[in-house]
Design an enzyme around this catalytic site. Sequence first.
Site, PDB file in Angstrom:
ATOM      1  N   THR A 172       0.868  -1.169   0.000  1.00 22.49           N
ATOM      2  CA  THR A 172       0.000   0.000   0.000  1.00 22.49           C
ATOM      3  C   THR A 172       0.905   1.219   0.000  1.00 22.49           C
ATOM      4  O   THR A 172       2.016   1.161   0.514  1.00 22.49           O
ATOM      5  CB  THR A 172      -0.883   0.019   1.269  1.00 22.49           C
ATOM      6  OG1 THR A 172      -1.622  -1.193   1.350  1.00 22.49           O
ATOM      7  CG2 THR A 172      -1.852   1.191   1.259  1.00 22.49           C
ATOM      8  N   VAL A 201     -11.885  -6.223  -0.925  1.00 14.59           N
ATOM      9  CA  VAL A 201     -11.520  -4.859  -0.581  1.00 14.59           C
ATOM     10  C   VAL A 201     -10.997  -4.854   0.850  1.00 14.59           C
ATOM     11  O   VAL A 201     -11.641  -5.400   1.753  1.00 14.59           O
ATOM     12  CB  VAL A 201     -12.723  -3.896  -0.698  1.00 14.59           C
ATOM     13  CG1 VAL A 201     -12.341  -2.496  -0.245  1.00 14.59           C
ATOM     14  CG2 VAL A 201     -13.232  -3.871  -2.128  1.00 14.59           C
ATOM     15  N   ASP A 203      -8.669  -2.334   3.853  1.00  9.56           N
ATOM     16  CA  ASP A 203      -8.898  -1.088   4.587  1.00  9.56           C
ATOM     17  C   ASP A 203      -8.596   0.166   3.788  1.00  9.56           C
ATOM     18  O   ASP A 203      -9.105   1.250   4.117  1.00  9.56           O
ATOM     19  CB  ASP A 203      -8.055  -1.073   5.859  1.00  9.56           C
ATOM     20  CG  ASP A 203      -6.557  -1.048   5.552  1.00  9.56           C
ATOM     21  OD1 ASP A 203      -6.100  -1.948   4.821  1.00  9.56           O
ATOM     22  OD2 ASP A 203      -5.845  -0.148   6.029  1.00  9.56           O
ATOM     23  N   THR A 222      -1.032   0.971   6.372  1.00 11.44           N
ATOM     24  CA  THR A 222      -0.629  -0.127   5.503  1.00 11.44           C
ATOM     25  C   THR A 222      -0.514  -1.379   6.351  1.00 11.44           C
ATOM     26  O   THR A 222       0.151  -1.362   7.388  1.00 11.44           O
ATOM     27  CB  THR A 222       0.705   0.157   4.788  1.00 11.44           C
ATOM     28  OG1 THR A 222       1.152  -1.029   4.119  1.00 11.44           O
ATOM     29  CG2 THR A 222       1.785   0.622   5.746  1.00 11.44           C
ATOM     30  N   GLY A 223      -1.192  -2.434   5.946  1.00 12.04           N
ATOM     31  CA  GLY A 223      -1.130  -3.640   6.761  1.00 12.04           C
ATOM     32  C   GLY A 223      -2.158  -4.665   6.349  1.00 12.04           C
ATOM     33  O   GLY A 223      -2.741  -4.592   5.263  1.00 12.04           O
ATOM     34  N   GLY A 225      -5.348  -5.781   5.879  1.00  9.01           N
ATOM     35  CA  GLY A 225      -6.503  -4.907   5.759  1.00  9.01           C
ATOM     36  C   GLY A 225      -7.716  -5.289   6.569  1.00  9.01           C
ATOM     37  O   GLY A 225      -8.429  -4.427   7.081  1.00  9.01           O
TER      38      GLY A 225
END
Length: 303
Positions: A172, A201, A203, A222-223, A225
């Site tokens: 991300t 989809v 986060d 970022t991670g 989600g």
Amino acid sequence: MPIALIVHGGAGDIKEERFEGAKTGCKEAAQVGWRVLQAGGSALDAVEAAVRALEDNPDFNAGRGSCLNQEGKIEMDAGIMDGYGLHTGAIAGVELIQNPITLARRVMESQHTFLIGAGAQFFAREHGIAPCRHEDLLTERQFNAWKNHTHSSLTYEAKSDPQQEKPEKHGTVGAVAIDSAGRLAAATSTGGMANKYPGRVGDSPLVGCGFYADEHAAISCTGYGEDFTRLMIAQRAASYVAQGMDARQAGEAAIDFLSKHAEGDGGLIIVDRHGNVSKAKNSKCIAHAYINEQMTEPVAGII
């Protein structure tokens, strides 16, 4: 009011041979956004410009360089928010758009807040954003990762068995900034999970989860989600600033909450209303670059 900006290019177990490319890409994107702020531009314009630079860089999993889903298609998500008016725009599951963050900005400026898939692409054409070709987004690195069902740096692969270990690489990009008027803004863009289920989809395009900005702070995450979504990590960090924490304390508190309530990992970047910037993570690394008025050029790193 002090101006400041910080960008990220993803978190996780970034391989050492990709360190220089990730640091250089983050530094260049920070310079793009910084020039906007120095010229008197808004935080919103700055974060859009910085994220566009990251989307145009094939080293990152956003825009050009996005990963492929199980069907070999590229589906991208993005979100942007103006903290001054609490205006937000987001898109999800979009194909054939070179700069998804700009499409999210156009959505924010319309009567809508969130558009997905074919509807978002129709909206893009209506607003003068021409579609690109699949080949314009596809990179050899991501194609090989999809073909071999493996993952490459700054992306991660989906797990078919939910009991398996969760992915460790998070692809991300994002930017947060404060401008000379004290206005805060945040932007996040992603190609999602490598080999992800079509239509998945995370986060990144969800306000309060993968991005958030208000009068107190701006955050881009970022991670993993699914965990960032259910814990609303971005808005949680902003609420910590509202309670009196500075950027560093709030970022660390939000990631500590993530660690205590989820197995997924990742990181975030944050700027508070006083111009303090920081980053926090419980993953192995986060690629980033930041700059403020006391600096002559951005400082980039992977920590």
